[in-house]
Design a protein around this motif. Sequence first.
Motif, PDB file in Angstrom:
ATOM      1  N   LYS A 106       1.185   7.173  -0.795  1.00 59.39           N
ATOM      2  CA  LYS A 106       2.038   8.359  -0.755  1.00 59.39           C
ATOM      3  C   LYS A 106       1.626   9.398  -1.794  1.00 59.39           C
ATOM      4  N   ASN A 107       0.878   8.964  -2.814  1.00 58.89           N
ATOM      5  CA  ASN A 107       0.400   9.890  -3.848  1.00 58.89           C
ATOM      6  C   ASN A 107      -0.979  10.448  -3.527  1.00 58.89           C
ATOM      7  N   THR A 108      -1.482  10.162  -2.340  1.00 63.22           N
ATOM      8  CA  THR A 108      -2.818  10.605  -1.948  1.00 63.22           C
ATOM      9  C   THR A 108      -2.752  11.334  -0.609  1.00 63.22           C
ATOM     10  N   GLU A 109      -3.914  11.866  -0.220  1.00 61.98           N
ATOM     11  CA  GLU A 109      -4.071  12.401   1.132  1.00 61.98           C
ATOM     12  C   GLU A 109      -5.103  11.573   1.885  1.00 61.98           C
ATOM     13  N   VAL A 110      -5.205  10.286   1.523  1.00 61.42           N
ATOM     14  CA  VAL A 110      -6.072   9.364   2.254  1.00 61.42           C
ATOM     15  C   VAL A 110      -5.533   9.206   3.672  1.00 61.42           C
ATOM     16  N   ARG A 111      -6.380   9.450   4.667  1.00 60.23           N
ATOM     17  CA  ARG A 111      -5.946   9.283   6.055  1.00 60.23           C
ATOM     18  C   ARG A 111      -6.307   7.888   6.575  1.00 60.23           C
ATOM     19  N   PHE A 112      -7.410   7.322   6.053  1.00 63.71           N
ATOM     20  CA  PHE A 112      -7.880   6.020   6.529  1.00 63.71           C
ATOM     21  C   PHE A 112      -8.257   5.141   5.334  1.00 63.71           C
TER      22      PHE A 112
ATOM     23  N   LEU B 149       0.811  -1.224   0.000  1.00 68.48           N
ATOM     24  CA  LEU B 149       0.000   0.000   0.000  1.00 68.48           C
ATOM     25  C   LEU B 149       0.843   1.272   0.000  1.00 68.48           C
ATOM     26  N   CYS B 150       2.155   1.127   0.124  1.00 66.43           N
ATOM     27  CA  CYS B 150       3.060   2.280   0.175  1.00 66.43           C
ATOM     28  C   CYS B 150       2.713   3.207   1.341  1.00 66.43           C
ATOM     29  N   CYS B 151       2.656   2.619   2.529  1.00 68.04           N
ATOM     30  CA  CYS B 151       2.473   3.392   3.746  1.00 68.04           C
ATOM     31  C   CYS B 151       3.508   2.933   4.764  1.00 68.04           C
ATOM     32  N   GLU B 152       3.518   3.527   5.928  1.00 66.50           N
ATOM     33  CA  GLU B 152       4.461   3.127   6.960  1.00 66.50           C
ATOM     34  C   GLU B 152       3.954   1.874   7.683  1.00 66.50           C
TER      35      GLU B 152
ATOM     36  N   ASP C 214     -11.809   8.723  -8.432  1.00 67.60           N
ATOM     37  CA  ASP C 214     -10.564   9.486  -8.432  1.00 67.60           C
ATOM     38  C   ASP C 214     -10.200   9.825  -6.989  1.00 67.60           C
ATOM     39  N   ILE C 215      -9.634   8.841  -6.309  1.00 64.55           N
ATOM     40  CA  ILE C 215      -9.339   8.989  -4.890  1.00 64.55           C
ATOM     41  C   ILE C 215      -8.208   9.985  -4.649  1.00 64.55           C
ATOM     42  N   GLU C 216      -7.247  10.014  -5.542  1.00 65.80           N
ATOM     43  CA  GLU C 216      -6.143  10.968  -5.386  1.00 65.80           C
ATOM     44  C   GLU C 216      -6.672  12.399  -5.367  1.00 65.80           C
ATOM     45  N   TYR C 217      -7.547  12.725  -6.321  1.00 68.73           N
ATOM     46  CA  TYR C 217      -8.105  14.073  -6.412  1.00 68.73           C
ATOM     47  C   TYR C 217      -8.979  14.394  -5.200  1.00 68.73           C
ATOM     48  N   MET C 218      -9.897  13.497  -4.873  1.00 67.53           N
ATOM     49  CA  MET C 218     -10.841  13.777  -3.795  1.00 67.53           C
ATOM     50  C   MET C 218     -10.150  13.872  -2.443  1.00 67.53           C
ATOM     51  N   SER C 219      -9.167  13.003  -2.207  1.00 68.37           N
ATOM     52  CA  SER C 219      -8.476  13.043  -0.916  1.00 68.37           C
ATOM     53  C   SER C 219      -7.666  14.328  -0.771  1.00 68.37           C
ATOM     54  N   LYS C 220      -7.060  14.786  -1.859  1.00 72.87           N
ATOM     55  CA  LYS C 220      -6.266  16.017  -1.789  1.00 72.87           C
ATOM     56  C   LYS C 220      -7.155  17.239  -1.608  1.00 72.87           C
TER      57      LYS C 220
END
Length: 375
Positions: free
Chosen positions: A188-194, A57-60, A157-163
């Motif tokens: 890392k390419n999104t602003e998804v928090r959850f 998922l490219c997260c920590e 478009d999760i990248e757009y909506m999250s940002k």
Amino acid sequence: MIYFDNSATTQVDVRVVDAMIPYLYESYGNPSSKYYKFAIDAKNAIEEARNHVSQLLCCETDEVIFTAGATESNNMLIKGVVEMYGGNKRHLVISKAEHSSVMETAKYLESKEVKVTYLSVDKFGRVNLNEFEECLEAEPTLISIQWGNNELGSLNDIEYMSKKSAERGIFFHTDATQVVGKVPVNLKNTEVRFLSCSAHKFHGPKGIGAAIIRKDSLGIKTKIVPLIHGGGQENEYRSGTHSVHNIVGFGKAAEIAIKEQLEAAAVLSSLEIELRNRLSNAFTDVIKFNSDKDNKIPGIVNVQFKGINNELLIKKISDRFAISTGSACSSSKPSHVLQSIGLSLNEVRSSVRISLSKTNTVEEIESFCNALAGK
């Protein structure tokens, strides 16, 4: 049996099974116990699996919280965020095409005097972006939009909506159950928090999933109100004895997906084209595809057979083929997803979902289409 219901669940990869077995028979210790080898081995196995999921998922690594599956993750995250941050103006925004675990959570919260806004979707189930941008003005507590639709396969478009949400300081959650392991996800390419996901949708075991809870921009852990209280496992987000063998299986499925998901997606795309072409040629005048051809999860095809009841069709071929009317989690009701895209009840009741796997073949598709055509 030819199995075309992979959106409901997938066959567990034999490599996943092999990885799980030692943690049932040999290293069966409780990872919350201390000092002795069985416990330490189990704890190390969990952390290795957590690392594989975080890489997928490219997260920590410490942002991965293991749960019993995406339904629990959706409940845990949505309720936990609204309760922690809603105050006296608790407001949740979702789409009309969400999975039932999100829809029913929203209905529950409405009964607790939480305001819920339901965004419209287009004819393929994608969120109306104009409505989405309007909803930002109200500064809701949380926006929850699925990454990929479980019945139609359409991608949002999760990248757009999250940002856009992050620009207004609004938390964003996505139910990514159908895309993880099938479509590359780079948080890392999104602003998804959850984020919510399950292992059994990409050849892992049932009964295990994850809630991804990302840190803020300063690296500080995001707090939520836990759904389950108890022993404080999973950094106190999700108490309960770890299902070690399932977690190991999840990790192995993630490890395999990292290496093979692009190749698998290409196979699925090819199989989907074959299926669409054969259905179109065999049933020229009596079918209509509900799914889009593009910008979607490969291998999910939702189609109407005009004038044919979907349940009767499924029963007729059930000795040889497995397909579905829609989500396995709400199989007793006409699909709210298909109704949300404007289909009538008659059209909904004539629609079936065919969801393919990388293990399916052209020969199986040919056999299926011939059976439908009575050949």
